[in-house]
Design a protein around this motif. Structure first.
Motif, PDB file in Angstrom:
ATOM      1  N   GLY A 179       7.170 -24.888 -63.047  1.00 24.45           N
ATOM      2  CA  GLY A 179       7.771 -26.142 -63.501  1.00 24.45           C
ATOM      3  C   GLY A 179       7.241 -26.631 -64.826  1.00 24.45           C
ATOM      4  O   GLY A 179       7.784 -27.559 -65.414  1.00 24.45           O
ATOM      5  N   HIS A 180       6.154 -26.010 -65.336  1.00 21.31           N
ATOM      6  CA  HIS A 180       5.557 -26.538 -66.564  1.00 21.31           C
ATOM      7  C   HIS A 180       6.275 -26.021 -67.812  1.00 21.31           C
ATOM      8  O   HIS A 180       6.991 -25.029 -67.774  1.00 21.31           O
ATOM      9  N   CYS A 181       6.035 -26.711 -68.919  1.00 17.62           N
ATOM     10  CA  CYS A 181       6.703 -26.381 -70.184  1.00 17.62           C
ATOM     11  C   CYS A 181       6.202 -25.033 -70.707  1.00 17.62           C
ATOM     12  O   CYS A 181       4.990 -24.829 -70.823  1.00 17.62           O
ATOM     13  N   PRO A 182       7.097 -24.107 -71.037  1.00 21.52           N
ATOM     14  CA  PRO A 182       6.653 -22.799 -71.514  1.00 21.52           C
ATOM     15  C   PRO A 182       6.031 -22.852 -72.915  1.00 21.52           C
ATOM     16  O   PRO A 182       5.318 -21.933 -73.306  1.00 21.52           O
ATOM     17  N   THR A 191      13.855 -34.137 -64.764  1.00 19.84           N
ATOM     18  CA  THR A 191      14.606 -32.886 -64.827  1.00 19.84           C
ATOM     19  C   THR A 191      16.090 -33.240 -64.967  1.00 19.84           C
ATOM     20  O   THR A 191      16.512 -34.357 -64.658  1.00 19.84           O
ATOM     21  N   LEU A 192      16.854 -32.294 -65.485  1.00 22.30           N
ATOM     22  CA  LEU A 192      18.268 -32.517 -65.805  1.00 22.30           C
ATOM     23  C   LEU A 192      19.102 -31.401 -65.228  1.00 22.30           C
ATOM     24  O   LEU A 192      18.645 -30.262 -65.123  1.00 22.30           O
ATOM     25  N   ARG A 214      13.592 -23.775 -61.859  1.00 22.52           N
ATOM     26  CA  ARG A 214      14.384 -23.366 -60.707  1.00 22.52           C
ATOM     27  C   ARG A 214      15.159 -24.550 -60.152  1.00 22.52           C
ATOM     28  O   ARG A 214      14.673 -25.671 -60.138  1.00 22.52           O
ATOM     29  N   ARG A 215      16.344 -24.267 -59.646  1.00 25.67           N
ATOM     30  CA  ARG A 215      17.203 -25.312 -59.126  1.00 25.67           C
ATOM     31  C   ARG A 215      16.573 -25.960 -57.895  1.00 25.67           C
ATOM     32  O   ARG A 215      16.530 -27.176 -57.768  1.00 25.67           O
ATOM     33  N   ILE A 216      16.055 -25.131 -57.002  1.00 27.68           N
ATOM     34  CA  ILE A 216      15.473 -25.669 -55.767  1.00 27.68           C
ATOM     35  C   ILE A 216      14.015 -25.253 -55.701  1.00 27.68           C
ATOM     36  O   ILE A 216      13.668 -24.186 -55.205  1.00 27.68           O
ATOM     37  N   ALA A 217      13.168 -26.079 -56.281  1.00 28.87           N
ATOM     38  CA  ALA A 217      11.715 -25.869 -56.248  1.00 28.87           C
ATOM     39  C   ALA A 217      11.087 -27.141 -56.796  1.00 28.87           C
ATOM     40  O   ALA A 217      11.699 -27.841 -57.607  1.00 28.87           O
ATOM     41  N   CYS A 218       9.871 -27.445 -56.344  1.00 28.41           N
ATOM     42  CA  CYS A 218       9.177 -28.612 -56.880  1.00 28.41           C
ATOM     43  C   CYS A 218       8.761 -28.304 -58.318  1.00 28.41           C
ATOM     44  O   CYS A 218       8.176 -27.260 -58.601  1.00 28.41           O
ATOM     45  N   ALA A 219       9.073 -29.232 -59.234  1.00 31.26           N
ATOM     46  CA  ALA A 219       8.746 -29.016 -60.649  1.00 31.26           C
ATOM     47  C   ALA A 219       7.243 -29.135 -60.897  1.00 31.26           C
ATOM     48  O   ALA A 219       6.764 -28.791 -61.967  1.00 31.26           O
ATOM     49  N   VAL A 244      11.942 -35.263 -54.111  1.00 31.10           N
ATOM     50  CA  VAL A 244      10.576 -35.494 -53.638  1.00 31.10           C
ATOM     51  C   VAL A 244      10.052 -34.227 -52.969  1.00 31.10           C
ATOM     52  O   VAL A 244      10.822 -33.422 -52.443  1.00 31.10           O
ATOM     53  N   CYS A 245       8.743 -34.044 -53.046  1.00 27.48           N
ATOM     54  CA  CYS A 245       8.103 -32.850 -52.499  1.00 27.48           C
ATOM     55  C   CYS A 245       7.049 -33.297 -51.494  1.00 27.48           C
ATOM     56  O   CYS A 245       6.136 -34.032 -51.839  1.00 27.48           O
ATOM     57  N   GLU A 246       7.189 -32.855 -50.259  1.00 25.31           N
ATOM     58  CA  GLU A 246       6.229 -33.262 -49.223  1.00 25.31           C
ATOM     59  C   GLU A 246       4.935 -32.465 -49.313  1.00 25.31           C
ATOM     60  O   GLU A 246       3.944 -32.829 -48.712  1.00 25.31           O
TER      61      GLU A 246
END
Ligand SMILES: [Zn+2]
Ligand SMILES: [Zn+2]
Length: 295
Positions: A179-182, A191-192, A214-219, A244-246
């Protein structure tokens, strides 16, 4: 004024009207951002950036293993421009409310007396060393983020210009499972979703670069187990959801620019959806990043 600038100014005007009508954020803060925007836009066009040699950046192999192209402390910046932006930013801060005016006075006096070395504070902000900024937060309880605002806003135009120039140095099809900036390794503040397929992008909280995630992953923690990832929406805010990410307890707002038919202004849309931050925080989730203006 350029036609695109005119269109952007019109869209921004509509957004400020929306933000004011919500009556959530104080007027001083809204006016502050309103006055900063044109200054930032001009500075972005005038930033003077020198890139390091490609050899000084991470290798393609390292990038595929998850390293950013450059560490934040090595990220190109226009320090002269940032220091030149400080006086007008202090003026804007001073006009945005009593507490902000007090903070601006204290900080300006500290710069004049040598108690505050702005260049050192800006360098600390770049490298992620929080101590010098935390010191001034403690000194300015009425407007604790005043120096964060000055540093973030003064540096942002140069960092964004650098990010745009650095992006072509990323290897083609560089991975996006983190999720981090490359470019700089920082976390996204939003996120957009964009393009017809709804590709998901992170917006970097440091350099402003927009990059695939990724579309479905915690950023934030890369959790991809759907059972740990929840999202909610609120009818009054179409085209915006909260992810939200549990696993890590963090959340990020996701703006769907396929649905939002009103121009493209992520930093202002972040402000215009602050009600969703309040809701997410009431549910116990935390936001790990600040706004694009450092508060
Ligand atoms: Zn970045
Ligand atoms: Zn997470």
């Amino acid at each position: 004024m350029h036609v695109d600038d005119q269109a952007a100014a019109k869209q921004a005007e509509a957004r400020f009207k929306d933000i004011r009508s919500q009556k959530i954020l104080p007027e001083g803060l809204i006016a502050l951002v309103e006055h900063v925007l044109p200054l930032s836009r001009r500075a972005r066009a005038e930033a003077n950036i020198t890139l390091p040699e490609r050899e000084a950046m991470a290798s393609d192999e390292a990038i595929f293993a998850g390293s950013p192209l450059l560490l934040r402390q090595d990220f190109p910046r226009d320090m002269d421009q940032a220091l030149a932006l400080a006086p007008p930013l202090f003026d804007i801060l001073a006009d945005s409310g009593d507490e902000a005016a007090k903070a601006a006075d204290v900080l300006r006096q500290a710069v004049d007396s040598g108690a505050l070395d702005l260049r050192a504070a800006f360098l600390a902000s770049i490298s992620g060393d929080d101590a010098p900024l935390a010191f001034w937060r403690g000194k300015l309880p009425g407007s604790p983020r005043a120096l964060d605002f000055i540093a973030t806003t003064a540096l942002a135009p140069g960092l964004a210009a650098a990010a745009e120039m650095l992006a072509p140095s990323l290897p083609a099809n560089h991975p996006h499972e983190h999720g981090h900036c490359p470019l700089c390794g920082s976390m996204p503040y939003l996120t957009l979703l964009r393009e017809k397929e709804g590709k998901r992008f992170g917006v970097c909280s440091f350099c402003g670069y927009e990059y695939r995630v990724r579309r479905i992953a915690c950023a934030y923690c890369d959790e991809a187990d759907q059972k740990k990832l929840k999202l909610f929406r609120v009818a009054e805010y179409p085209g915006v959801r909260v992810d939200v990410c549990e696993t890590c307890g963090l959340y990020v707002k996701t703006l769907d620019y396929r649905e939002l038919d009103r121009g493209y202004l992520p930093p202002l849309d972040d402000m215009a959806t602050v009600a969703l931050d309040i809701l997410a925080q009431q549910q116990g989730f935390k936001r790990p990043t600040l706004s694009a203006w450092g508060f």
